[in-house]
Design a protein around this motif. Structure first.
Motif, PDB file in Angstrom:
ATOM      1  N   PHE A 105       9.731  -8.927  -3.857  1.00 28.08           N
ATOM      2  CA  PHE A 105       8.365  -8.935  -3.341  1.00 28.08           C
ATOM      3  C   PHE A 105       7.357  -9.036  -4.467  1.00 28.08           C
ATOM      4  N   ASP A 106       7.683  -8.444  -5.626  1.00 26.27           N
ATOM      5  CA  ASP A 106       6.796  -8.575  -6.786  1.00 26.27           C
ATOM      6  C   ASP A 106       6.682 -10.033  -7.218  1.00 26.27           C
ATOM      7  N   ARG A 107       7.765 -10.785  -7.025  1.00 26.24           N
ATOM      8  CA  ARG A 107       7.801 -12.176  -7.478  1.00 26.24           C
ATOM      9  C   ARG A 107       7.205 -13.137  -6.459  1.00 26.24           C
ATOM     10  N   TYR A 108       7.504 -12.924  -5.188  1.00 35.09           N
ATOM     11  CA  TYR A 108       7.078 -13.873  -4.154  1.00 35.09           C
ATOM     12  C   TYR A 108       6.131 -13.268  -3.120  1.00 35.09           C
ATOM     13  N   GLY A 109       5.747 -12.025  -3.314  1.00 35.65           N
ATOM     14  CA  GLY A 109       5.018 -11.302  -2.281  1.00 35.65           C
ATOM     15  C   GLY A 109       3.710 -11.933  -1.850  1.00 35.65           C
ATOM     16  N   TYR A 110       2.936 -12.454  -2.818  1.00 30.35           N
ATOM     17  CA  TYR A 110       1.634 -13.017  -2.460  1.00 30.35           C
ATOM     18  C   TYR A 110       1.783 -14.231  -1.552  1.00 30.35           C
ATOM     19  N   TRP A 111       2.750 -15.081  -1.871  1.00 32.76           N
ATOM     20  CA  TRP A 111       2.975 -16.254  -1.032  1.00 32.76           C
ATOM     21  C   TRP A 111       3.600 -15.860   0.304  1.00 32.76           C
ATOM     22  N   ALA A 112       4.394 -14.796   0.292  1.00 37.01           N
ATOM     23  CA  ALA A 112       4.957 -14.296   1.553  1.00 37.01           C
ATOM     24  C   ALA A 112       3.839 -13.832   2.472  1.00 37.01           C
ATOM     25  N   VAL A 113       2.859 -13.131   1.911  1.00 37.56           N
ATOM     26  CA  VAL A 113       1.705 -12.676   2.693  1.00 37.56           C
ATOM     27  C   VAL A 113       0.950 -13.873   3.256  1.00 37.56           C
ATOM     28  N   PHE A 114       0.767 -14.897   2.428  1.00 34.52           N
ATOM     29  CA  PHE A 114       0.017 -16.082   2.863  1.00 34.52           C
ATOM     30  C   PHE A 114       0.714 -16.801   4.013  1.00 34.52           C
ATOM     31  N   PHE A 115       1.994 -17.149   3.822  1.00 33.19           N
ATOM     32  CA  PHE A 115       2.694 -17.944   4.826  1.00 33.19           C
ATOM     33  C   PHE A 115       3.017 -17.143   6.091  1.00 33.19           C
ATOM     34  N   CYS A 116       3.256 -15.843   5.927  1.00 29.22           N
ATOM     35  CA  CYS A 116       3.574 -15.029   7.109  1.00 29.22           C
ATOM     36  C   CYS A 116       2.377 -14.857   8.030  1.00 29.22           C
TER      37      CYS A 116
END
Length: 202
Positions: A105-116
């Motif tokens: 989540f530290d690595r991909y979390g921001y994009w996960a928040v965006f796409f989710c």
């Protein structure tokens, strides 16, 4: 529920849109598709404007997401470690699994928040692991706002375009939601399968 949602928006306008979307983010079973498309439809014969509904709904989404983010901060890694240490054996979880998830989540979390933000149900729940991961609140708000703005803009404009036939949009969005739920269930099933298989090998 649909009648209640439309009644609130008819009575309170932008405030009703803000309130309903904020509540939808905190309580995901409330369908944002109904709120946004109906709000868009209202712009065709009331004082509400498309831009106003988009701004009110986006503000409500960000507010609701911030509430869940703050709730997530109470479930930080040390607390999860204590929970896993006590109950993890029931699910075959170890502290290392928590750290792996946290690192991901530290690595991909921001994009996960965006796409989710474009996925029903998950668009609300993603705020909790974001808070758990210790993500910067300012960046969380930024990516939440961007993803939410896209989702809200599309549905409000579609609702305005369909006008009185806005419920047709809700029907198609139900199909979209069901497809996304099926894909998520399949992905979760594959994850559990490979996770259990890996544990058995170990």
């Amino acid at each position: 529920m649909q009648n209640w949602i439309t009644h609130v928006i008819e009575q309170f306008g932008y405030i009703g849109v803000f309130f309903m979307i904020a509540l939808e983010n905190i309580f995901p079973p409330i369908p944002s598709e109904v709120i946004l498309t109906f709000g868009g439809m209202m712009t065709s014969f009331s004082k509400l404007t498309v831009l106003g509904v988009i701004l009110a709904s986006t503000a409500g989404s960000v507010f609701g997401a911030a509430v869940l983010f703050k709730i997530g901060t109470f479930l930080d890694v040390p607390r999860l470690e204590r929970i896993v240490e006590r109950w993890g054996h029931l699910l075959r979880l170890k502290k290392e699994d928590i750290h792996k998830a946290d690192n991901w989540f530290d690595r991909y979390g921001y994009w996960a928040v965006f796409f989710c933000r474009l996925v029903p149900l998950i668009r609300s729940l993603i705020s909790i692991p974001a808070g758990m991961s210790g993500m910067k609140f300012s960046l969380f708000l930024l990516f939440t706002t961007l993803g939410t703005l896209i989702w809200n803009t599309i549905l409000v404009y579609v609702g305005a375009a369909f006008g009185r036939n806005w419920e047709q949009v809700v029907h198609f969005m139900d199909i979209y939601s069901n497809v996304m739920y099926a894909l998520l269930a399949a992905a979760l099933g594959l994850f559990v399968f490979y996770y259990v298989k890996k544990k058995r090998r170990q």
